[in-house]
Design an enzyme around this catalytic site. Sequence first.
Site, PDB file in Angstrom:
ATOM      1  N   GLY A  31     -12.905  19.366 -25.408  1.00  0.00           N
ATOM      2  CA  GLY A  31     -12.660  20.298 -24.737  1.00  0.00           C
ATOM      3  C   GLY A  31     -13.479  20.725 -23.741  1.00  0.00           C
ATOM      4  O   GLY A  31     -13.539  21.728 -23.403  1.00  0.00           O
ATOM      5  N   ARG A  35     -12.791  22.429 -19.443  1.00  0.00           N
ATOM      6  CA  ARG A  35     -13.048  24.078 -18.794  1.00  0.00           C
ATOM      7  C   ARG A  35     -13.988  24.868 -19.773  1.00  0.00           C
ATOM      8  O   ARG A  35     -13.746  24.671 -21.047  1.00  0.00           O
ATOM      9  CB  ARG A  35     -11.502  24.565 -18.314  1.00  0.00           C
ATOM     10  CG  ARG A  35     -10.455  25.035 -19.447  1.00  0.00           C
ATOM     11  CD  ARG A  35      -9.389  25.207 -19.011  1.00  0.00           C
ATOM     12  NE  ARG A  35      -9.063  25.160 -20.781  1.00  0.00           N
ATOM     13  CZ  ARG A  35      -8.008  25.970 -20.857  1.00  0.00           C
ATOM     14  NH1 ARG A  35      -7.733  26.729 -19.838  1.00  0.00           N
ATOM     15  NH2 ARG A  35      -7.288  26.184 -22.066  1.00  0.00           N
ATOM     16  N   TYR A  45      -6.601  33.167 -35.590  1.00  0.00           N
ATOM     17  CA  TYR A  45      -7.577  33.099 -34.795  1.00  0.00           C
ATOM     18  C   TYR A  45      -9.554  32.732 -35.866  1.00  0.00           C
ATOM     19  O   TYR A  45      -9.923  31.899 -36.290  1.00  0.00           O
ATOM     20  CB  TYR A  45      -8.146  33.409 -33.271  1.00  0.00           C
ATOM     21  CG  TYR A  45      -9.057  33.349 -32.668  1.00  0.00           C
ATOM     22  CD1 TYR A  45     -10.461  33.738 -32.763  1.00  0.00           C
ATOM     23  CD2 TYR A  45      -9.035  32.197 -32.589  1.00  0.00           C
ATOM     24  CE1 TYR A  45     -10.798  33.499 -31.678  1.00  0.00           C
ATOM     25  CE2 TYR A  45     -10.539  31.204 -30.915  1.00  0.00           C
ATOM     26  CZ  TYR A  45     -10.764  32.200 -31.574  1.00  0.00           C
ATOM     27  OH  TYR A  45     -12.128  31.741 -30.206  1.00  0.00           O
ATOM     28  N   ALA A  61      -9.059  33.436 -39.244  1.00  0.00           N
ATOM     29  CA  ALA A  61      -9.721  32.803 -39.863  1.00  0.00           C
ATOM     30  C   ALA A  61      -9.793  31.426 -40.241  1.00  0.00           C
ATOM     31  O   ALA A  61      -9.901  30.612 -40.621  1.00  0.00           O
ATOM     32  CB  ALA A  61      -8.208  32.725 -40.984  1.00  0.00           C
ATOM     33  N   LYS A 110     -11.551  30.113 -37.459  1.00  0.00           N
ATOM     34  CA  LYS A 110     -12.492  29.775 -37.290  1.00  0.00           C
ATOM     35  C   LYS A 110     -14.045  30.125 -38.611  1.00  0.00           C
ATOM     36  O   LYS A 110     -14.427  29.421 -38.732  1.00  0.00           O
ATOM     37  CB  LYS A 110     -12.678  30.471 -36.693  1.00  0.00           C
ATOM     38  CG  LYS A 110     -11.847  30.881 -34.715  1.00  0.00           C
ATOM     39  CD  LYS A 110     -12.368  29.400 -34.323  1.00  0.00           C
ATOM     40  CE  LYS A 110     -12.246  29.082 -33.033  1.00  0.00           C
ATOM     41  NZ  LYS A 110     -12.792  27.637 -31.925  1.00  0.00           N
TER      42      LYS A 110
END
Lengths: 119, 79, 247
Positions: C12, C15, C156, C158, C160
């Site tokens: 990723g 950006r 989200y 969870a 992480k």
Amino acid sequence: MLKYGSGGSIINTSSISGIDGNRGQLAYGASKAAWVSATKTMAEELGANGIRVNAIAPGVIATAMTENLPEEALNKKISKSNIKRKGTPEEVAGVITYLASDLSSFVTGQIIRVDGGIG
Amino acid sequence: MTNLEKYTNVFAEIFGISEKQIEKLKYQDIKQWDSVGHMTLIAKLEETFDIMMDTEDIIGLSSFEKGKEIMAKYGIEIK
Amino acid sequence: MLLKNKNAIITGSNRGIGKAMLIAFAQNGANIWAHSRKESPEFTELINTVSKDYNVQIWPIYFDLTNYAEMKNSVKQINEYKKTVDILVNNAGIMNNSLFQMTTKDILYNQFEINFFSIFTFTQYISKFMVRQNSGSIINIASIAALDGFDGQSVYGATKSAIIAMTRSISNELSLNGIRVNTIAPGIIDTDLINVMSKEVIEKNIANTALKRLGKPFEVANTAVFLASEYSSYITGQVIRVDGGRL
């Protein structure tokens, strides 16, 4: 630091004994634990002035201080780590360099364990 | 060096054993071939034969003999 | 230059925080396999510029995190370079917020697919290279959402949290092969991702930090540089919060 108004970085030295506790280290551990709380409070109070406050919690490091501790107890602690050896002063210095520099410019109020993965 | 020799060498080197002990060797037969030793073995086989094994095959490589079948799946004939 | 002659994979990297990592790693002398989901003129220009500016090699790799065939192919490509893979930064991920009882199965499964399952598999592949070398540093990007819990981030957070647990476990397993594994938990960082938050929510969050401001992407990137470097050689299995001191 407040007087000069240019921000800054304070690094307190705690210890894994201050977080995990350790047989035979009641007073030492408690005194080191104090830094955990103090670091967070100082970070909160001084943050608006651009002053960062963090602490390191070293594990078993090869220094004069640990030279005099019982070998068996040290080895037991080290066996709980992932990096199965004592840390070196240079390795602790590396973390201090990080915390003192702009590399950690958005890091404050943290307790960084430098313990080879014990906790 | 033939593929069989290369293949046998990997086992001998990783586990520090003689070629005689290898032929009938199975996972967990010896102390060195535990789960950690297994991953080191896989890494060395992949490097030696320049292949990338699927997880199912990594798990399935349970013996020296079975390994030969698995290597064939990746186009490596062990003989 | 903390990463001279090291080779790093950054997912990723087109950006946001990933892009800041690309630049920070290059500034520190690392060669980089720069991942993006797909090719684009902007990304090509970015890696050419960064490569030239900092005199390092940057090799693009493209795959969709949810496409395991593409992922496997990219891993094969990386293997072809016959270079050591010293650092892996698992940065790519998505954030799709929704209140708990309004969270569809798609939102639930999709975020786990991208933020956890794909990272798990990719790390399985790359860690094997590191096992061969008996050295390596893996840096996973989680979030304070995993630790603090925010409205709308039950999924989200969870995903992480799963990353943090995985990191802790594999830091134990892979230490036998000289590999360190750590997590960064960024706070509220000034990227496109926070466009979904209202001005009031952002201000409330800023007031909630000791440093009273948003973080910048390079500030997260710099902690990744630290964790990739020898400065952190005695640190593994840790979560470092880069959150301006959340109160």
